[in-house]
Scaffold this motif. Structure first.
Motif, PDB file in Angstrom:
ATOM      1  N   HIS A   1      -7.629  -0.185   0.245  1.00  0.00           N
ATOM      2  CA  HIS A   1      -8.145   1.039  -0.372  1.00  0.00           C
ATOM      3  C   HIS A   1      -7.180   1.542  -1.452  1.00  0.00           C
ATOM      4  O   HIS A   1      -7.606   1.889  -2.564  1.00  0.00           O
ATOM      5  CB  HIS A   1      -8.346   2.116   0.692  1.00  0.00           C
ATOM      6  N   ALA A   2      -5.882   1.585  -1.128  1.00  0.00           N
ATOM      7  CA  ALA A   2      -4.903   2.093  -2.091  1.00  0.00           C
ATOM      8  C   ALA A   2      -4.843   1.215  -3.337  1.00  0.00           C
ATOM      9  O   ALA A   2      -4.859   1.715  -4.469  1.00  0.00           O
ATOM     10  CB  ALA A   2      -3.521   2.172  -1.436  1.00  0.00           C
TER      11      ALA A   2
ATOM     12  N   GLY B   1       0.797  -1.219   0.000  1.00  0.00           N
ATOM     13  CA  GLY B   1       0.000   0.000   0.000  1.00  0.00           C
ATOM     14  C   GLY B   1       0.826   1.263   0.000  1.00  0.00           C
ATOM     15  O   GLY B   1       0.533   2.218  -0.738  1.00  0.00           O
ATOM     16  N   GLU B   2       1.872   1.303   0.819  1.00  0.00           N
ATOM     17  CA  GLU B   2       2.674   2.532   0.881  1.00  0.00           C
ATOM     18  C   GLU B   2       3.417   2.786  -0.417  1.00  0.00           C
ATOM     19  O   GLU B   2       3.664   3.927  -0.779  1.00  0.00           O
ATOM     20  CB  GLU B   2       3.632   2.490   2.078  1.00  0.00           C
TER      21      GLU B   2
ATOM     22  N   ARG C   1      -6.116  -2.088  10.619  1.00  0.00           N
ATOM     23  CA  ARG C   1      -6.055  -0.728  10.069  1.00  0.00           C
ATOM     24  C   ARG C   1      -5.162  -0.675   8.837  1.00  0.00           C
ATOM     25  O   ARG C   1      -5.527  -0.077   7.816  1.00  0.00           O
ATOM     26  CB  ARG C   1      -5.537   0.251  11.138  1.00  0.00           C
ATOM     27  N   GLU C   2      -3.978  -1.277   8.930  1.00  0.00           N
ATOM     28  CA  GLU C   2      -3.041  -1.188   7.818  1.00  0.00           C
ATOM     29  C   GLU C   2      -3.530  -1.962   6.607  1.00  0.00           C
ATOM     30  O   GLU C   2      -3.321  -1.531   5.468  1.00  0.00           O
ATOM     31  CB  GLU C   2      -1.666  -1.677   8.264  1.00  0.00           C
TER      32      GLU C   2
ATOM     33  N   ARG D   1      -6.690  -2.433   5.808  1.00  0.00           N
ATOM     34  CA  ARG D   1      -7.753  -1.609   5.205  1.00  0.00           C
ATOM     35  C   ARG D   1      -7.152  -0.512   4.343  1.00  0.00           C
ATOM     36  O   ARG D   1      -7.639  -0.235   3.245  1.00  0.00           O
ATOM     37  CB  ARG D   1      -8.638  -0.997   6.301  1.00  0.00           C
ATOM     38  N   ARG D   2      -6.101   0.125   4.828  1.00  0.00           N
ATOM     39  CA  ARG D   2      -5.444   1.179   4.047  1.00  0.00           C
ATOM     40  C   ARG D   2      -4.877   0.613   2.752  1.00  0.00           C
ATOM     41  O   ARG D   2      -4.989   1.231   1.687  1.00  0.00           O
ATOM     42  CB  ARG D   2      -4.317   1.817   4.858  1.00  0.00           C
TER      43      ARG D   2
ATOM     44  N   VAL E   1       0.749   4.280  -2.890  1.00  0.00           N
ATOM     45  CA  VAL E   1       0.514   5.698  -2.607  1.00  0.00           C
ATOM     46  C   VAL E   1       1.675   6.545  -3.115  1.00  0.00           C
ATOM     47  O   VAL E   1       1.488   7.665  -3.599  1.00  0.00           O
ATOM     48  CB  VAL E   1       0.299   5.897  -1.093  1.00  0.00           C
TER      49      VAL E   1
ATOM     50  N   TRP F   1       0.566  -3.126   3.940  1.00  0.00           N
ATOM     51  CA  TRP F   1       0.876  -1.704   3.836  1.00  0.00           C
ATOM     52  C   TRP F   1       2.382  -1.483   3.733  1.00  0.00           C
ATOM     53  O   TRP F   1       2.873  -0.783   2.859  1.00  0.00           O
ATOM     54  CB  TRP F   1       0.302  -0.941   5.034  1.00  0.00           C
TER      55      TRP F   1
END
Length: 253
Positions: free
Chosen positions: A131-132, A84-85, A124-125, A127-128, A88, A109
């Motif tokens: 989404h990404a 994910g990161e 949480r991570e 989910r992020r 982004v 993530w």
């Protein structure tokens, strides 16, 4: 009172051990033999006339475009497990992977080892990351999840389930992250465990690997695809693989 106090202290001391075992216990599925024998779906075992080709740790502007061009030249599509990161940081490249016809999946993530239990952070991570990756994939919401290092903890299992993701690891890998990896070593390592219905793990970046190790995977790619085709095996993404226990990714609107 003394006996009770000692018993209480002993019971209290056991609790962290039990919690740690519950957290890391599912990671035993990292063992290839155990996974292939008892969890074929998690291993990525699919239809016997097909091999799923997957890449981890991207996207990376220094290396991923080379893989996209090579796959175009080979006429092959694959599944890319993205961080994910990284998505982004390089959104246009992540979208380009999807636009080239490849399947996007979730690799978490960041590329961390989950030694300490943290189910809230895991949820949480993930989910992020979903989404990404979903934003990059467009209408094709990601279906697959492969945790970094292939380490599935109880927290990661639960987070994947809540996110609607199916965990999948691999049946054959190239050890292409090693400093001494070469195209020949990657090809031989994959071939040693590759059978019809298998899932190959390679890396399209050295983000979590030895510097420039991605070149070994890139160099091995044409030979691996040619070997599969010569033995009558189609090569493609997990969405075409009919992984054991499912007919393929669920249709999502």
């Amino acid at each position: 009172m003394g006996d009770r106090s000692r018993a209480g202290r002993a019971a209290y001391a056991v609790v962290p051990v039990v919690v740690a075992l519950a957290h890391i216990g599912p990671a035993a599925t990292w063992l290839p033999g155990l996974r292939r024998r008892w969890f074929p779906g998690l291993a990525g075992q699919g239809r016997p006339d097909h091999v799923a080709l997957t890449f981890d740790d991207g996207p990376d502007p220094a290396s991923t475009p080379h893989f996209l061009d090579a796959l175009d030249g080979l006429g092959v599509r694959a599944t890319f497990f993205l961080l994910g990161e990284r998505v982004v940081r390089h959104p246009a490249l992540a979208r380009e992977v999807a636009l080239r016809g490849h399947e996007l999946a979730v690799h978490g993530w960041t590329h961390e080892r989950p030694w300490r239990p943290s189910p809230g952070r895991d949820a949480r991570e993930l989910r992020r990351a979903v989404h990404a990756v979903g934003e990059a994939a467009g209408r094709n919401r990601p279906h697959w999840y492969r945790p970094p290092y292939g380490i599935l903890t109880s927290g990661r299992w639960a987070a994947a389930r809540r996110a609607g993701l199916r965990p999948v690891l691999w049946t054959a890998w190239g050890e292409d992250w090693r400093r001494d990896a070469t195209p020949d070593s990657v090809r031989a390592t994959v071939a040693a465990d590759l059978r019809g219905g298998g899932t190959i793990l390679l890396h399209d970046t050295d983000h979590a690997s030895a510097p420039d190790s991605w070149r070994a995977a890139l160099g091995a790619l044409p030979h691996l695809v040619a070997h599969c085709h010569a033995t009558g095996l189609a090569v493609g993404p997990l969405s075409e693989h009919a992984v054991a226990g499912t007919d393929g990714p669920e249709k999502r609107g």
